[in-house]
Structure formats: C-alpha cells, structure tokens
Design an enzyme around this catalytic site. Sequence first.
Site, short mmCIF file in Angstrom:
data_model
loop_
_atom_site.label_atom_id
_atom_site.label_comp_id
_atom_site.label_asym_id
_atom_site.label_seq_id
_atom_site.Cartn_x
_atom_site.Cartn_y
_atom_site.Cartn_z
N PHE A 57 38.34 40.76 35.87
CA PHE A 57 37.76 42.15 36.18
C PHE A 57 36.55 42.18 36.70
O PHE A 57 36.19 43.23 37.62
CB PHE A 57 37.76 42.80 34.60
CG PHE A 57 37.49 44.26 35.08
CD1 PHE A 57 38.64 45.24 35.16
CD2 PHE A 57 36.32 45.09 34.73
CE1 PHE A 57 38.53 46.69 35.29
CE2 PHE A 57 36.20 46.26 34.96
CZ PHE A 57 37.25 47.27 35.47
N GLU A 58 35.55 41.20 36.37
CA GLU A 58 34.33 41.19 37.08
C GLU A 58 34.09 40.64 38.48
O GLU A 58 33.04 40.80 39.07
CB GLU A 58 33.35 40.36 36.06
CG GLU A 58 33.10 41.47 34.88
CD GLU A 58 33.97 41.36 33.81
OE1 GLU A 58 34.89 40.36 33.71
OE2 GLU A 58 34.08 42.43 33.10
N VAL A 81 44.79 35.62 35.08
CA VAL A 81 45.40 36.58 34.11
C VAL A 81 46.82 36.36 33.74
O VAL A 81 47.81 36.25 34.65
CB VAL A 81 45.24 38.04 34.92
CG1 VAL A 81 45.44 39.05 33.80
CG2 VAL A 81 44.21 38.29 35.62
N ILE A 82 46.91 36.07 32.47
CA ILE A 82 48.39 35.77 31.99
C ILE A 82 49.12 36.75 31.08
O ILE A 82 48.32 37.31 30.07
CB ILE A 82 48.09 34.46 31.15
CG1 ILE A 82 47.53 33.26 32.11
CG2 ILE A 82 49.60 34.22 30.55
CD1 ILE A 82 47.20 32.04 31.18
N HIS A 88 46.23 44.11 28.13
CA HIS A 88 45.89 45.17 29.14
C HIS A 88 45.92 44.33 30.62
O HIS A 88 45.16 44.24 31.41
CB HIS A 88 44.67 45.42 29.02
CG HIS A 88 43.32 44.67 28.78
ND1 HIS A 88 43.33 43.63 27.90
CD2 HIS A 88 42.15 44.57 29.51
CE1 HIS A 88 42.31 42.93 27.85
NE2 HIS A 88 41.31 43.58 28.92
N PHE A 113 42.56 35.36 48.01
CA PHE A 113 42.85 35.49 46.84
C PHE A 113 43.38 34.54 45.96
O PHE A 113 44.54 34.26 46.30
CB PHE A 113 43.93 36.85 47.13
CG PHE A 113 44.14 37.59 45.77
CD1 PHE A 113 43.39 38.38 45.20
CD2 PHE A 113 45.17 37.18 45.17
CE1 PHE A 113 43.66 38.92 43.96
CE2 PHE A 113 45.68 38.03 43.91
CZ PHE A 113 44.74 38.96 43.66
N1 INI Z 1 40.52 38.08 32.10
C1 INI Z 1 40.83 37.45 32.69
O1 INI Z 1 40.51 36.93 33.70
N2 INI Z 1 42.16 36.68 32.37
C2 INI Z 1 42.77 37.30 31.31
O2 INI Z 1 44.13 36.78 31.17
C3 INI Z 1 42.05 38.31 30.35
N3 INI Z 1 42.72 38.85 29.36
O3 INI Z 1 43.56 38.14 28.86
O4 INI Z 1 42.40 39.92 28.89
C4 INI Z 1 40.88 38.73 30.70
N4 INI Z 1 40.24 39.76 30.28
C5 INI Z 1 38.73 39.81 30.34
C6 INI Z 1 38.64 40.90 31.34
O5 INI Z 1 38.65 40.29 32.92
C7 INI Z 1 37.00 41.33 31.39
O6 INI Z 1 36.25 40.28 31.55
C8 INI Z 1 36.68 42.27 30.36
O7 INI Z 1 37.44 43.29 30.02
C9 INI Z 1 35.31 42.63 29.97
O8 INI Z 1 35.19 43.59 31.22
#
Ligand code: INI
Length: 159
Positions: A57-58, A81-82, A88, A113
């Site tokens: 997400f970041e 992301v799995i 979510h 990407f």
């Molecule tokens: N982030 C990932 O890169 N992969 C994932 O599978 C994942 N899961 O499983 O939730 C994940 N979550 C964290 C997200 O990217 C953020 O870091 C978090 O929500 C804080 O902003």
Amino acid sequence: MHTLAGNVSAADMRVGIIVSRWNEFITDRLLQGALDELRRHGADEANITVVHVPGSFEISLAAKAMAETGTYDALVALGCVIRGATGHYEFVASAVTNGINTVTLQCGIPIGFGVLTTETLEQAIERAGSKAGNKGAEAALTAVEMADLVRKIATGKAK
Ligand code: INI
C-alpha cells in the site's frame, strides 16, 4: 518511416527500486532478481537506490516522492499481495496498482510493475524465481526499456 524502440542497456540509467517488507520472503527474491537483471544489463551499482516500505500500500507514495526528485530515469515497484493471507487483498492490490499507474502518468517516469497479486503463497513462490521466472527481474528490465524509449520519444532520435 521512423521507428523508435527502447534498448535494455542500464549502463547510464539511474534506477530506484521500491520494495515492500510484507511477505519479505518473496519480495527479497524479487529484489535480488531485479538487482541481478540490472547488473547483467550494465547498471552502475552507484546509480541504483533501494527504498524499503512497510507494505505494498505504501509503494505508490514512495514512488511519487522519488519521481518528484527528478533524479531517477526509471523506478521499479516490488511487492507481494496474497489473497489467501489477507481479507483486504482487493483494496491493497487495487490501491497499489492504481497508485503506481497514477504516479507513472502524472510524473512521466517509467515504473516497472513487479507487485505480485496471487491467490496463494505457492503462486507467489513460482513468480519469485522458480518455475514462472522472476517478476522482479522482468519489471526491472521493462522499466529500463521504457526509460530508454521515453528518452527517444522526447528527442525524436532513434539512438
Ligand atoms: N501488504 C502487502 O504488501 N501484502 C499483503 O499481502 C498484505 N496483507 O496481507 O495485508 C499487506 N498489507 C499491508 C498494507 O500494504 C499496508 O502496509 C498496511 O495496511 C498499512 O498501511
């Protein structure tokens, strides 16, 4: 007729790699694949910057901040992301996909990407250096090719 196409020489490229710590077991393999590919295509070690972010997400914000410095020819986004491991999944996967697309278009910088979005850990392993190749390496090479192509389009010169 004019034909423009990007080369995959990384010799004069300044490349920024953004890598997520979530699923680090996978993303570290994507990072090693990307670095190996850049080295094999002539990248200068001093021209590669690796930025670590907490999760996928970041990635977009870090990519935007790097793009805005104007010091990179290409960026590479690496994450994993799995679906099975997160409720979510859809939100994280679509946020990083849309975010990277927005940055690449708004800032005019190529971003490879290399964010895996998979159903299972096994599929992620397959794409991180086993039977389906290494998507980090592919993303790095694509970013370099696009950076060269964007340069050529801007100058109108094939070389
Ligand atoms: N982030 C990932 O890169 N992969 C994932 O599978 C994942 N899961 O499983 O939730 C994940 N979550 C964290 C997200 O990217 C953020 O870091 C978090 O929500 C804080 O902003």
